[in-house]
Scaffold this motif. Structure first.
Motif, mmCIF file in Angstrom:
data_model
loop_
_atom_site.group_PDB
_atom_site.id
_atom_site.type_symbol
_atom_site.label_atom_id
_atom_site.label_comp_id
_atom_site.label_asym_id
_atom_site.label_seq_id
_atom_site.Cartn_x
_atom_site.Cartn_y
_atom_site.Cartn_z
ATOM 1 N N CYS B 458 0.822 -1.215 0.000
ATOM 2 C CA CYS B 458 0.000 0.000 0.000
ATOM 3 C C CYS B 458 0.855 1.263 0.000
ATOM 4 C CB CYS B 458 -1.015 -0.018 1.145
ATOM 5 S SG CYS B 458 -0.346 0.287 2.772
ATOM 6 N N PRO B 459 0.400 2.280 -0.733
ATOM 7 C CA PRO B 459 1.214 3.493 -0.899
ATOM 8 C C PRO B 459 1.582 4.204 0.406
ATOM 9 C CG PRO B 459 -0.657 3.504 -2.397
ATOM 10 C CD PRO B 459 -0.852 2.342 -1.496
ATOM 11 N N PRO B 460 0.682 4.315 1.390
ATOM 12 C CA PRO B 460 1.080 5.060 2.582
ATOM 13 C C PRO B 460 2.344 4.485 3.230
ATOM 14 C CG PRO B 460 -1.233 4.410 2.711
ATOM 15 C CD PRO B 460 -0.684 3.806 1.478
ATOM 16 N N MET B 494 -1.341 10.692 8.373
ATOM 17 C CA MET B 494 -2.023 10.095 7.226
ATOM 18 C C MET B 494 -1.625 8.640 7.005
ATOM 19 S SD MET B 494 -4.315 11.837 6.116
ATOM 20 C CE MET B 494 -4.984 13.438 6.443
ATOM 21 N N GLU B 497 -3.595 6.703 9.340
ATOM 22 C CA GLU B 497 -5.005 6.707 8.958
ATOM 23 C C GLU B 497 -5.294 5.781 7.776
ATOM 24 O OE1 GLU B 497 -7.633 8.328 10.222
ATOM 25 O OE2 GLU B 497 -8.845 9.325 8.686
ATOM 26 N N THR B 498 -4.350 5.680 6.848
ATOM 27 C CA THR B 498 -4.694 5.048 5.574
ATOM 28 C C THR B 498 -3.995 3.720 5.286
ATOM 29 O OG1 THR B 498 -2.987 6.294 4.395
ATOM 30 C CG2 THR B 498 -5.156 7.298 4.502
ATOM 31 N N SER B 499 -3.049 3.299 6.106
ATOM 32 C CA SER B 499 -2.311 2.076 5.790
ATOM 33 C C SER B 499 -3.182 0.841 5.919
ATOM 34 C CB SER B 499 -1.090 1.929 6.699
ATOM 35 O OG SER B 499 -0.098 2.828 6.306
ATOM 36 N N LEU B 500 -2.774 -0.181 5.153
ATOM 37 C CA LEU B 500 -3.546 -1.429 5.125
ATOM 38 C C LEU B 500 -3.406 -2.240 6.406
ATOM 39 C CD1 LEU B 500 -5.057 -3.842 3.808
ATOM 40 C CD2 LEU B 500 -2.977 -4.379 2.590
ATOM 41 N N GLN B 505 0.186 1.092 9.939
ATOM 42 C CA GLN B 505 -0.621 1.926 10.835
ATOM 43 C C GLN B 505 0.161 2.362 12.069
ATOM 44 O OE1 GLN B 505 -4.054 -0.537 11.488
ATOM 45 N NE2 GLN B 505 -4.759 -0.262 9.387
#
Lengths: 539, 597, 359
Positions: B458-460, B494, B497-500, B505
């Motif tokens: 995942c991008p984050p 962020m 908030e957005t990691s898989l 996270q």
């Protein structure tokens, strides 16, 4: 076709594509499915990944064998013995579906008698396959509950091709693997419209829908529909016979539409002689092929993306082909050319569109009776589809077979030695076939991107043989049979067993069919491309 | 087992083996045999005692005398004095803070006194290769109890009552997790032990597997019985060869004793256990990635739902717990859930194992009741900060955790209290830092780790942690910009908030907590181009105090870069552009005139 | 089956059991941007662009992977969601080249669409020294080009290869920022299990994979799609020929995974997708040819057809109709095969008609 026709009453693939996914056992024999029918190959692999069992029978170590639960590398030409051996084990252990046989199949005792001889030991001797593998294949196939057989040219392109097919039909009937999703005997058709060409009566003995030319009633009906005089009553010559007759001077003229026998037919030297011997040769094609170059008149045709029409695929499903671009120059769609040619002969043909032609087909072909371009534009339909409100028939033989009494029949066969077998002078067995990247004579695929990827003939040879010949990867090999010689680069791989070589036949300048014999299966007249005795030398 | 008058326990854990315990073991066996004492004194190679930095550790029973840093050369004296004459070899005993004359019992040593060992109860006491010794310590009694007296539901109830929560980091209630898997329909279920310990500095799982592997297996058997599973996997990183060897032996022995396999103890319960060696990817500690890895795919997490309890390994209901969680289960079943729940805080019950490392006097493995304070662990068990330096921070929970300060020393450790202050329990890494540690550098270290271990899905996590790392690297090199702090906070928030998966996270935690508690250090790096701890090489400056310099030229002579100039008997000067910051000058200076800033 | 009622952005939607939030939203006509999701392949939840806020759930959830539940209240464009979505796209864009002018995917690029929707021009985090931005272009095969600089690592190609082509020729390699899509270590694409079916190329949401032959053949908005049937084997795959309306030439061939009429369910092979250039080949026959003194000359249709009819009629008169034979073709349409056998039987009066059914 013929083998299935006489056992089941119909020669087409029994089940549809969806059915593949419902099989518990997939029995693939004589079919390099992932190269010749890649999409079906992907479904077989998907089915296997979801837990189905896979049996692969092929002398070559094809890609599917990687995933096989049982991989049988039997000797070329030993298919009948192998399948008889498998049936022997099934009968010996009582694994057959007796209720199905009793209710729906005739001639069981005859089968039992033939198969009794094929003990695993004897079968092993003929096929070169360990007895345990034969037993395992038998148990796996019989266990089902739904087992499906798939085959391609590795079964039919033998002198015993029809017997091979009969044997597979016997096997499926023996275990009651018929008439349900996930079962059946499924010949995977090599060319896009081979099913359709047969359905349309492009055969010497039948009109459309397999209506026999030697039937008076049929002829009467046809001449009515076509508003013409008497139609010829005796079956005509097959392709191989026509070539022979041309060679002898009995056939004077030939009209060839979209064919390139100089590359695709067996024994190229013989084909050249036959074509040269003709008084008048017409070739209708999209390129000036090797065959077209020999013609007296060449008619330029529109190609696949340039015309309207229909194909019928390997599951008897009729599909629309649509025009996307204009044909180059004055090239015209084959149907238009044929319409005008008939008019030049003085016939009163007046077909204005491919759709018109299709309506004429529907009018004279019961199994296509309910189809039309307008209906097919909504989506493909499988024949039989006799009426405009019939939904089509994805699976055949549900409940009853298409023979007169509704029953199928066992057609037991003994194994016969192939027409030609390696000997001292020609110690290798050569087999020909397709590869993923090319199609038939290569006139289309070699002019497209795949032509840049696989440019020339390669010859698969086992590492042991390559070593004995002192040949490295990419070195030139010269292969000679009783009929001719061809040269190509060595591809050293254990995909082929020792003493076997494999040559793709797509390359006109190094035509594998220079080697093959115009020996045909007496039942179906299919050439025995899969076996030629050859000698192999370092070029 | 025969009767012996004395047992000598030698630690066979990875830490002690690397400091020479195998040689000590050989020398002891040989020495005792030569003296003819091998029939009366039994030498046992045990699992880890926990106090790894004092190894090799030898404990003599029944006295409980605790010897540390024993070498093979010490063995003749040990045999002659202690084992033959009964006199303690004082020079080898643990000194700690007490006087040399006090010879404390093993358990009275401060390092052990505050501990309460449940998961580690057999580590260091028994020979982990002997199932008999495990059984002698009530091993497999819980299994017998469960299979003969308890229904699967009752086992789950007992675990629920205990309040045991996942010791791998998340802290999800174990009994509840089991009940999900138990309720999930399916004839095939799996239990999995997560032994893919990957946090830098963590070795709880390794020590447990090496020291008491049967406890883990018994825990899995109990779980399998409770959830209706008949097959299990221990996913252990391949970097733990000793643990894997012991586990294989354990499975062999248990199978031999009818405790694994078909019809265990004559009941209908059957269980097959496999070991799967992991290739050392940190992310494979995430349960969905771990299952992908067992299935032979690249270890990458997938979104949940579906949860493993419904669709886990090979699509079947599965339950994953980590090593420590499983190791607690036998004691809970044997002693009852209420016994376990009597320890700890309101919401965090029982004990927790920590790997105590960093700038602390006694590093090692400690197990303490929940609710123990960080101060107790660092200063009482750990014996305070090395070399009398000042405590600065403690990183709890590994790369996913956070840095806490002296203000947090008195927080009673629990899942809730730690997350309130931005850290996590994690799997129990506890790294102590002193005044010499630069907090920006520490954050960078952990981020380097998580970025290198990001699975890339995942991008984050993949892009975001790299960008944060780039910024931190820049700050440490003195090229930070004032807006960098805002960028770090934005990116960190962020990414959380957005990691898989949990890896992403929590990856920003070390940065976010140090930003929160040590912002001044970041600002010093950026605004003053200065590293207050003097740890960031590129920001370090060596400056000669002109008042102190006597002009002896020693510094100029040792400088490898010819960066120091000055006439004899005159104050010297360092050319900062040429200086390579090696520190040779400061060491050479006889009057300490060179400052490191 | 009982419908599941949920609310998305204040709109009541009756979803089918087993649907994801994304599917329910689409059913209700609510747009949620996506990148790694494609209906033909398994869900990955990787790109994080479809994150939505679900009331009573502390974390944002990926709409593509989260099943609907009764009474669920979903917000797809709340401030929290938009902030997260923007951050994710900013991160994806850090290393993505902004050379859209010359990119073959311009106009159909899904990253372009998401950035447009969120009003992002470029990533604020792009720096000079960013690593892993200089992958060499991989174009050793004649079918497609791989530009890993444009790759956003959504993994659609990998899932297409796994679940559609069933080869697993490629996978993620390396970790962290060095993660990339590649065949197994040490192998290049041309020597991997890849069979160049190009399904990965079609599913690539950006321009990381592009077809060689279609470069410069037309922008997406210049193309019209013609649904037809492949001519390369007996499967009968449904193909969509993309024709440039300006030049009248084929730009490329695609498939439709959602087409209810496709017997191939959108799958295809290297020939179906990449072996179409022969159509525009320079050596296509464009005029009838008549051989005179051993050489061909071009002729008018009328002349050629009457020559054929005339010669054959003469042969028929001299030797009977069975001295003439017809080879039909399994590559021609049903209509053409029908007419040829009818020509043989009705017009010439022979049953000497066959085709290469067995070759």
């Amino acid at each position: 076709m013929k083998g299935l026709g006489e056992t089941f009453g119909s020669g087409a693939m029994t089940n549809d594509f969806k059915s593949i996914k419902e099989a518990d056992v997939l029995f693939v024999i004589g079919s390099n499915t992932t190269e010749t029918h890649p999409v079906i190959g992907s479904w077989i692999k998907e089915c296997k990944a979801k837990g189905a069992k896979l049996i692969v029978c092929d002398p070559r170590k094809i890609e599917l064998s990687r995933y096989a639960d049982v991989h049988i590398r039997h000797n070329s030409g030993s298919d009948v013995a192998l399948v008889n051996g498998i049936m022997h084990v099934i009968l010996r252990d009582g694994l057959q579906d007796q209720a199905f046989i009793d209710e729906r199949v005739e001639n069981f005792e005859a089968l039992r008698k033939v198969v009794m001889e094929y003990t695993p030991e004897k079968t092993s001797e003929i096929t070169g396959v360990p007895a345990e593998l034969i037993e395992e294949a038998a148990r796996t196939y019989a266990a089902g509950p739904n087992s499906a057989i798939f085959y391609t040219m590795g079964i039919t392109q033998h002198q015993s091709g029809t017997d091979n097919v009969r044997s597979l039909a016997n096997l499926s009937l023996l275990c009651g693997m018929m008439g349900r999703p996930g079962t059946g005997v499924n010949p995977l058709r090599g060319q896009n419209n081979v099913q359709g060409a047969c359905d349309m009566g492009a055969l010497p003995n039948v009109f459309t829908g397999y209506q026999k030319v030697d039937s008076k009633d049929v002829r009467a009906r046809m001449s009515d529909l076509w508003a013409c005089g008497d139609l010829p009553a005796s079956p005509g010559m097959t392709l191989v016979k026509m070539m022979e007759a041309a060679g002898k001077g009995d056939l004077k003229s030939l009209f060839i539409m979209g064919e390139n026998p100089m590359v695709t037919d067996p024994d190229t030297n013989h084909v050249r002689h036959a074509l040269e011997n003709l008084d008048f040769l017409v070739v209708q094609d999209i390129f000036l092929t090797e065959t077209a170059q020999m013609a007296d008149v060449v008619l330029p045709a529109a190609c696949w993306a340039e015309k309207e029409g229909t194909y019928t695929n390997t599951t008897r499903t009729v599909l629309r082909v649509r025009k996307a671009v204009e044909a180059p120059g004055e090239a015209r769609a084959d149907w238009e050319i044929l319409n005008d040619l008939a008019r030049s002969f003085g016939a009163a043909w007046d077909f204005r569109s491919a759709s018109d032609v299709f309506d004429a087909i529907a009018a004279c072909t019961p199994s296509y009776g309910g189809l039309s371009h307008r209906r097919l534009d909504e989506g493909p339909l499988a024949w039989p589809c006799p009426t405009a409100d019939h939904p089509g028939t994805p699976n055949l033989h549900v409940g009853k077979f298409a023979r007169p009494n509704g029953k199928a029949t066992f057609a037991p066969r003994e194994w016969q030695k192939p027409h030609e077998w390696p000997d001292e002078q020609f110690p290798f067995l050569a087999t020909t076939g397709r590869i993923l990247y090319h199609y038939h004579s290569g006139s289309m695929s070699r002019r497209s991107a795949p032509g840049e990827f696989v440019r020339e003939l390669f010859i698969e040879i086992n590492p042991a043989d390559a070593q004995a010949l002192h040949v490295d990867e990419g070195m030139m090999l010269r292969v000679t049979s009783r009929r001719g010689t061809v040269s190509g680069k060595a591809k050293i791989t254990d995909r082929v067993p020792p003493k076997m070589i494999f040559l793709p036949f797509h390359f006109a300048e190094a035509g594998a069919n220079l080697l093959t014999a115009a020996v045909v299966d007496p039942d179906s007249e299919t050439p025995a491309y899969k076996i030629s005795a050859v000698k192999v030398e370092k070029a | 087992m025969g009767l012996y008058r004395s047992h000598v326990l030698i630690c066979g854990g990875t830490g002690c083996v690397s400091s020479g315990s195998l040689e000590v073991l050989e020398a002891l066996k040989k020495g005792l045999a030569e003296k003819g004492m091998d029939k009366e004194i039994l030498v046992v190679s045990t699992g880890c005692h926990g106090m790894c930095e004092m190894g090799p550790i030898v404990v003599v029973y029944p006295e409980g005398t605790f010897y540390c840093r024993v070498t093979a050369a010490d063995v003749p004296e040990l045999i002659e004095e202690h084992l033959y004459k009964g006199r303690v070899v004082e020079r080898l005993i643990y000194k700690g803070e007490g006087k040399a004359s006090d010879v404390p019992h093993y358990t009275e040593i401060p390092f052990y006194k505050k501990q309460h060992r449940i998961a580690l109860r057999n580590c260091g006491y028994i020979n982990p290769d002997s199932i008999d010794e495990y059984i002698a310590r009530d091993g497999y009694a819980a299994l017998v109890k469960a299979l003969t007296e308890m229904t699967p539901e009752a086992v789950i109830e007992e675990v629920k009552t205990s309040g045991l929560r996942g010791r791998g980091g998340g802290g999800f209630p174990t009994g509840l997790k089991w009940s999900f898997c138990a309720r999930s329909a399916g004839d095939k279920k799996y239990v999995i032990c997560n032994a893919d310990e990957g946090d830098p500095g963590a070795f709880m799982d390794r020590s447990l597997l090496e020291g008491d592997p049967h406890a883990v297996v018994e825990g899995m058997l109990l779980g399998a019985y409770a959830m209706g599973a008949n097959e299990g996997y221990i996913y252990c990183r391949a970097e733990y060869p000793l643990a894997i060897k012991r586990l294989k032996r354990t499975i062999e022995q248990a199978t031999e004793y009818g405790l694994l396999g078909e019809h265990i103890l004559g009941t209908d319960f059957s269980f097959e256990l496999h070991i799967k060696e992991g290739a050392g990817a940190f992310v494979c500690g995430e349960e969905t990635a771990l299952m992908a890895s067992i299935e032979g795919r690249r270890g990458m997490p997938r979104p949940r739902p579906p949860f493993p309890a419904n669709k886990g390994l090979w699509g079947k209901p599965s339950n994953i717990n980590n090593v420590e969680t499983w190791a607690n289960v036998p004691s809970i079943i044997r002693n009852g859930g209420e016994w376990y729940a009597a320890m700890g805080t309101e919401k965090s019950k029982g004990t927790k194992v920590f790997a105590l490392t960093g700038k602390v006097n006694h590093t090692g493995l400690v197990e303490v009741p929940m609710g123990t304070t960080i101060r107790e662990i660092v200063f009482e068990i750990g014996g305070g900060i090395l070399n009398g330096k000042k405590f600065k921070a403690v990183q709890i929970g590994g790369p996913s955790g956070g840095c806490l300060t002296k203000d947090h020393l008195d927080i009673p450790i629990s899942y809730e209290s730690l997350s309130q202050v931005g850290a996590i329990m994690g799997s129990g890494g506890l790294v102590v830092m002193d005044e010499d540690n630069c907090m920006v550098d520490v954050a960078k270290f952990f981020l380097e780790f998580t970025q290198a271990e990001s699975c890339g899905k995942c991008p984050p996590c993949r892009e975001g942690t790299k960008k944060m790392l780039d910024i931190l690297t820049r700050i440490c090199a003195g090229k930070g910009k004032p807006e960098d702090l805002e960028a770090l906070e934005y990116l960190g928030t962020m990414i959380k908030e957005t990691s898989l998966c949990g890896l992403g996270q929590t990856a920003p935690n070390p940065v976010l907590t140090t930003l929160r508690y040590f912002r001044d250090e970041y600002e010093a790096h950026i605004n003053e181009k200065r590293c207050p701890a003097g740890a960031c090489t590129e920001l370090t400056r060596f400056i000669i105090d002109a008042d102190k310099c006597i002009g002896c030229t020693k510094c100029a002579r040792v400088c490898p870069a010819d960066a120091i100039t000055g006439a004899v008997k005159q104050p010297h000067v360092i050319d900062q552009d040429k200086c390579v910051k090696c520190g040779a000058c400061a060491e050479a200076c006889p009057v300490k005139a060179i400052d490191r800033r | 089956m009982q419908a599941i009622d949920l609310t998305i952005n204040g709109k009541k939607i009756a979803a089918e059991p087993g649907m994801t939030i994304l599917q329910a939203a689409r059913k209700g006509g609510i747009h949620i941007p996506t990148l790694c999701e494609h209906p033909a392949i398994p869900i990955a939840g990787a790109c994080r662009v479809c994150l939505v806020e679900v009331e009573n759930s502390p974390k944002l959830l990926t709409a593509c992977s989260s099943p609907v539940a009764p009474g669920m209240v979903v917000h797809t464009h709340s401030p929290r969601v938009l902030a997260a979505r923007k951050a994710v796209v900013e991160l994806i864009l850090i290393r993505h080249p902004l050379d859209c002018f010359s990119c073959s995917s311009n106009g159909k690029c899904e990253l372009q669409d998401v950035a447009y929707e969120l009003g992002i021009k470029a990533s604020p985090f792009t720096d000079e020294g960013d690593t892993c931005r200089d992958y060499a272009l991989e174009d050793a095969n004649p079918f497609y080009v791989r530009d890993m600089n444009k790759c956003i690592l959504c993994g659609r190609c990998i899932r297409a290869c796994d679940s559609l082509a069933r080869y697993h020729a490629i996978d993620f390699q390396n970790r962290g920022i060095r993660t990339m899509v590649h065949p197994p270590v040490g192998k290049d694409l041309e020597h991997s299990d890849c069979t160049f079916c190009g399904q990965c190329v079609q599913l690539c949401p950006v321009g990381a994979l592009s077809e060689k032959a279609s470069t410069g053949q037309g922008r997406p908005w210049e193309l019209k799609s013609v649904k037809t049937t492949c001519s390369y084997c007996g499967v009968g795959c449904e193909l969509n020929v993309q024709v440039n309306t300006r030049t009248g030439r084929i730009a490329n061939v695609t498939t439709d995974y959602l087409s209810p009429t496709a017997v191939n369910e959108g799958r295809c092979c290297v020939k179906g997708r990449f072996a179409w250039q022969y159509v525009h080949s320079d050596d296509r026959l464009t005029r009838p040819l008549i051989k005179e003194n051993g050489a061909f000359r071009e002729a008018e249709w009328a002349e050629a057809l009457s020559l054929v009819a005339g010669r054959m009629t003469a042969i028929k008169e001299d030797f009977g109709p069975d001295a003439i034979g017809f080879f039909s073709s399994a590559r021609c349409t049903n209509e053409e095969n029908y007419l040829l056998q009818r020509l043989a039987r009705e017009v010439v009066g022979t049953n000497n008609v066959d085709h290469c059914a067995h070759l």
